[in-house]
Design a protein around this motif. Structure first.
Motif, PDB file in Angstrom:
ATOM      1  N   SER A   1       1.093  -1.541  -0.168  1.00 45.47           N
ATOM      2  CA  SER A   1      -0.510   0.365   0.057  1.00 45.47           C
ATOM      3  C   SER A   1       0.972   1.071  -0.048  1.00 45.47           C
ATOM      4  O   SER A   1      -0.184   2.696  -0.223  1.00 45.47           O
ATOM      5  CB  SER A   1      -0.830   0.429   1.357  1.00 45.47           C
ATOM      6  N   LEU A   2       2.235   0.982   0.066  1.00 48.19           N
ATOM      7  CA  LEU A   2       3.104   2.452   0.180  1.00 48.19           C
ATOM      8  C   LEU A   2       3.621   2.729  -1.095  1.00 48.19           C
ATOM      9  O   LEU A   2       4.321   3.646  -1.194  1.00 48.19           O
ATOM     10  CB  LEU A   2       4.409   1.575   1.354  1.00 48.19           C
ATOM     11  N   ILE A   3       3.745   1.825  -1.850  1.00 49.70           N
ATOM     12  CA  ILE A   3       4.409   2.210  -3.930  1.00 49.70           C
ATOM     13  C   ILE A   3       3.762   1.958  -4.310  1.00 49.70           C
ATOM     14  O   ILE A   3       2.729   1.563  -4.564  1.00 49.70           O
ATOM     15  CB  ILE A   3       5.810   0.549  -3.239  1.00 49.70           C
TER      16      ILE A   3
ATOM     17  N   GLY B   1       7.519   0.371  -7.852  1.00 49.54           N
ATOM     18  CA  GLY B   1       7.529   0.005  -6.597  1.00 49.54           C
ATOM     19  C   GLY B   1       8.982   1.070  -5.912  1.00 49.54           C
ATOM     20  O   GLY B   1       9.294   0.483  -4.673  1.00 49.54           O
ATOM     21  N   TYR B   2       8.706   1.992  -6.445  1.00 54.02           N
ATOM     22  CA  TYR B   2       8.842   3.288  -5.294  1.00 54.02           C
ATOM     23  C   TYR B   2       7.208   3.377  -4.092  1.00 54.02           C
ATOM     24  O   TYR B   2       6.827   3.421  -4.591  1.00 54.02           O
ATOM     25  CB  TYR B   2       9.858   4.234  -6.359  1.00 54.02           C
ATOM     26  N   PHE B   3       8.350   4.451  -3.251  1.00 57.37           N
ATOM     27  CA  PHE B   3       7.687   5.047  -2.689  1.00 57.37           C
ATOM     28  C   PHE B   3       6.751   5.777  -3.904  1.00 57.37           C
ATOM     29  O   PHE B   3       7.071   7.048  -4.496  1.00 57.37           O
ATOM     30  CB  PHE B   3       7.822   6.468  -1.766  1.00 57.37           C
ATOM     31  N   PHE B   4       4.982   6.716  -3.556  1.00 60.32           N
ATOM     32  CA  PHE B   4       4.713   7.607  -4.038  1.00 60.32           C
ATOM     33  C   PHE B   4       5.091   8.620  -4.248  1.00 60.32           C
ATOM     34  O   PHE B   4       5.606   9.251  -2.921  1.00 60.32           O
ATOM     35  CB  PHE B   4       2.911   8.013  -3.404  1.00 60.32           C
ATOM     36  N   GLY B   5       4.540   9.360  -5.104  1.00 54.80           N
ATOM     37  CA  GLY B   5       5.219  10.919  -5.378  1.00 54.80           C
ATOM     38  C   GLY B   5       4.566  11.883  -4.442  1.00 54.80           C
ATOM     39  O   GLY B   5       3.787  11.151  -3.940  1.00 54.80           O
ATOM     40  N   ASP B   6       4.734  13.151  -3.761  1.00 55.25           N
ATOM     41  CA  ASP B   6       4.056  14.150  -3.158  1.00 55.25           C
ATOM     42  C   ASP B   6       2.499  14.365  -4.420  1.00 55.25           C
ATOM     43  O   ASP B   6       1.936  15.311  -2.955  1.00 55.25           O
ATOM     44  CB  ASP B   6       4.708  15.176  -3.416  1.00 55.25           C
ATOM     45  N   ASP B   7       2.280  14.394  -5.467  1.00 57.16           N
ATOM     46  CA  ASP B   7       1.514  14.317  -6.150  1.00 57.16           C
ATOM     47  C   ASP B   7      -0.198  13.646  -6.408  1.00 57.16           C
ATOM     48  O   ASP B   7      -0.927  13.579  -6.540  1.00 57.16           O
ATOM     49  CB  ASP B   7       1.964  14.460  -8.159  1.00 57.16           C
ATOM     50  N   ARG B   8       0.761  12.601  -5.185  1.00 57.39           N
ATOM     51  CA  ARG B   8      -0.397  11.704  -4.806  1.00 57.39           C
ATOM     52  C   ARG B   8      -0.030  11.414  -3.776  1.00 57.39           C
ATOM     53  O   ARG B   8      -0.253  10.302  -2.668  1.00 57.39           O
ATOM     54  CB  ARG B   8      -0.230  10.110  -5.302  1.00 57.39           C
ATOM     55  N   PHE B   9      -0.024  12.557  -2.812  1.00 59.54           N
ATOM     56  CA  PHE B   9       0.291  12.843  -0.755  1.00 59.54           C
ATOM     57  C   PHE B   9      -1.262  12.233  -0.129  1.00 59.54           C
ATOM     58  O   PHE B   9      -1.503  11.583   0.010  1.00 59.54           O
ATOM     59  CB  PHE B   9       0.517  13.741  -0.316  1.00 59.54           C
TER      60      PHE B   9
ATOM     61  N   HIS C   1      -3.593  10.735  -1.687  1.00 60.16           N
ATOM     62  CA  HIS C   1      -3.846   8.579  -1.189  1.00 60.16           C
ATOM     63  C   HIS C   1      -3.133   8.293  -0.246  1.00 60.16           C
ATOM     64  O   HIS C   1      -3.772   6.951   0.315  1.00 60.16           O
ATOM     65  CB  HIS C   1      -2.686   8.455  -3.496  1.00 60.16           C
ATOM     66  N   ILE C   2      -1.443   8.753  -0.658  1.00 59.67           N
ATOM     67  CA  ILE C   2      -0.944   7.487   0.908  1.00 59.67           C
ATOM     68  C   ILE C   2      -2.128   8.582   1.444  1.00 59.67           C
ATOM     69  O   ILE C   2      -1.736   6.558   2.675  1.00 59.67           O
ATOM     70  CB  ILE C   2       0.099   8.913   0.576  1.00 59.67           C
ATOM     71  N   LEU C   3      -1.922   9.101   2.275  1.00 63.56           N
ATOM     72  CA  LEU C   3      -2.532   9.030   3.595  1.00 63.56           C
ATOM     73  C   LEU C   3      -4.236   9.295   3.557  1.00 63.56           C
ATOM     74  O   LEU C   3      -4.194   8.169   4.825  1.00 63.56           O
ATOM     75  CB  LEU C   3      -3.466  11.228   3.644  1.00 63.56           C
ATOM     76  N   LYS C   4      -4.485   8.379   2.342  1.00 59.36           N
ATOM     77  CA  LYS C   4      -6.268   7.508   2.649  1.00 59.36           C
ATOM     78  C   LYS C   4      -5.877   6.086   2.306  1.00 59.36           C
ATOM     79  O   LYS C   4      -6.444   5.051   3.260  1.00 59.36           O
ATOM     80  CB  LYS C   4      -6.532   8.135   1.300  1.00 59.36           C
ATOM     81  N   ALA C   5      -4.597   5.507   1.544  1.00 59.97           N
ATOM     82  CA  ALA C   5      -4.849   4.451   1.296  1.00 59.97           C
ATOM     83  C   ALA C   5      -3.815   3.690   2.564  1.00 59.97           C
ATOM     84  O   ALA C   5      -3.754   2.219   2.395  1.00 59.97           O
ATOM     85  CB  ALA C   5      -4.624   4.049   0.441  1.00 59.97           C
ATOM     86  N   ALA C   6      -2.475   4.052   2.763  1.00 62.28           N
ATOM     87  CA  ALA C   6      -1.775   3.111   3.200  1.00 62.28           C
ATOM     88  C   ALA C   6      -1.786   2.769   4.530  1.00 62.28           C
ATOM     89  O   ALA C   6      -2.461   3.081   6.005  1.00 62.28           O
ATOM     90  CB  ALA C   6      -0.713   4.829   4.275  1.00 62.28           C
ATOM     91  N   ASP C   7      -1.615   1.205   4.218  1.00 67.96           N
ATOM     92  CA  ASP C   7      -2.086   0.257   5.503  1.00 67.96           C
ATOM     93  C   ASP C   7      -1.022   0.445   6.733  1.00 67.96           C
ATOM     94  O   ASP C   7      -0.103   0.340   6.797  1.00 67.96           O
ATOM     95  CB  ASP C   7      -1.713  -1.059   4.871  1.00 67.96           C
ATOM     96  N   ILE C   8      -2.139   0.758   7.812  1.00 73.46           N
ATOM     97  CA  ILE C   8      -1.135   1.052   9.341  1.00 73.46           C
ATOM     98  C   ILE C   8      -0.511  -0.099   9.979  1.00 73.46           C
ATOM     99  O   ILE C   8       0.540   0.349  10.065  1.00 73.46           O
ATOM    100  CB  ILE C   8      -1.765   1.400  10.305  1.00 73.46           C
ATOM    101  N   GLY C   9      -0.635  -1.111   9.140  1.00 72.87           N
ATOM    102  CA  GLY C   9       0.182  -2.829   9.690  1.00 72.87           C
ATOM    103  C   GLY C   9       1.059  -2.144   8.465  1.00 72.87           C
ATOM    104  O   GLY C   9       2.461  -2.908   9.289  1.00 72.87           O
TER     105      GLY C   9
END
Length: 293
Positions: free
Chosen positions: A99-101, A105-113, A115-123
């Motif tokens: 959920s973080l890449i 295979g890289y971390f998402f860019g800040d243009d998808r920040f 999405h990161i906040l919404k989709a990043a799995d806490i585990g």
């Protein structure tokens, strides 16, 4: 009479003390950024730094910190990779942090920040954050606190709770700047920057020296923190930052150079001395976090 300062009281400073932590963010990002951070620490006002474990110049940064154990520093928990042609990704196995890449295979860019906040799995965040902390510890280093690149730990309560839990586990403090989170920490007897965290990237480079000088002179009693991004605008730094995904969000090479110029300037040092400002570092906060853990 100075207004009561909970942070000052917790840290054992007088109520009217004007306390300031000056932090160099993004340590490890690239060589030019590392040069600026190192010189700002050794020759300027900077009293701590934030180390990015997944970035290409991490090892260069760790060498400095190993030979300067007196320097307090954060693990700059990182799940954003903001440049188009200069990327970094997870230290954990990609299969464990899907959920973080992004598709590459890289971390998402800040243009998808968002999405990161919404989709990043806490585990999965727990898995990756632990990998980054362990990478720092594996270099024989002793961090003082945790913060995060782009501040996702201040924008989702469960991420904040995770970071606080990790800080407790590893004997570290946590940076917080948002008013609600600062109040919650102070209510628990934990020192935090009660006047917030100033992000230098929001100040235009041409206005940086004047704005920061004014803010220094007007610094209120209590604990403040500045998140500077001091870098040397080498050809390398300019190439790294030449094509940001979201222009202006992460600053510019000239912005990082202007941070550096102010941090090492005679003017800044003179203002601090004339105003009686106390530059402190995160070890003071860490000791209280550890004592209340």
């Amino acid at each position: 009479m100075a207004a009561a300062s909970q942070a000052n009281e917790l840290l054992g400073h007088p109520a009217d003390a004007r306390l300031l932590i000056v932090n160099a963010d993004d340590f490890g990002m690239c060589h030019g950024q590392n040069l600026g951070a190192i010189q700002s620490i050794t020759q300027g006002l900077v009293s701590s730094c934030s180390l990015m474990a997944p970035t290409p110049w991490f090892l260069h940064a760790t060498e400095f910190l190993r030979t300067h154990p007196e320097v307090s520093f954060a693990v700059h928990l990182t799940v954003v990779s903001e440049y188009r042609h200069y990327r970094w990704g997870p230290l954990a196995a990609p299969a464990d942090v899907q959920s973080l890449i992004d598709e590459s295979g890289y971390f998402f860019g800040d243009d998808r920040f968002g999405h990161i906040l919404k989709a990043a799995d806490i585990g999965e965040l727990d898995t990756e954050f632990r990998a980054q902390i362990e990478a720092v510890l594996g270099q024989g280093l002793k961090p003082t606190h945790l913060d995060s690149h782009y501040g996702p730990h201040e924008q989702r309560q469960d991420i904040f709770d995770l970071v606080v839990s990790l800080a407790r586990e590893f004997g570290l403090a946590v940076r917080a700047g948002s008013p609600d989170l600062v109040r919650s920490l102070l209510a628990e007897g934990l020192p935090a920057a009660e006047h917030g965290v100033l992000d230098s990237g929001r100040i235009p480079p041409e206005a940086k020296a004047k704005v920061l000088a004014t803010k220094l002179r007007e610094l209120p009693a209590g604990l403040s923190e500045w998140a500077l991004h001091p870098g040397i605008a080498t050809d390398e730094l300019r190439a790294v930052m030449a094509d940001p995904r979201v222009p202006g969000v992460t600053g510019t090479p000239d912005g990082r150079q202007s941070d550096f110029d102010f941090a090492v300037s005679d003017e800044a040092a003179r203002i601090v001395e004339d105003e009686g400002i106390q530059i402190i570092e995160y070890r003071e906060l860490q000791e209280i976090w550890k004592a209340t853990g």
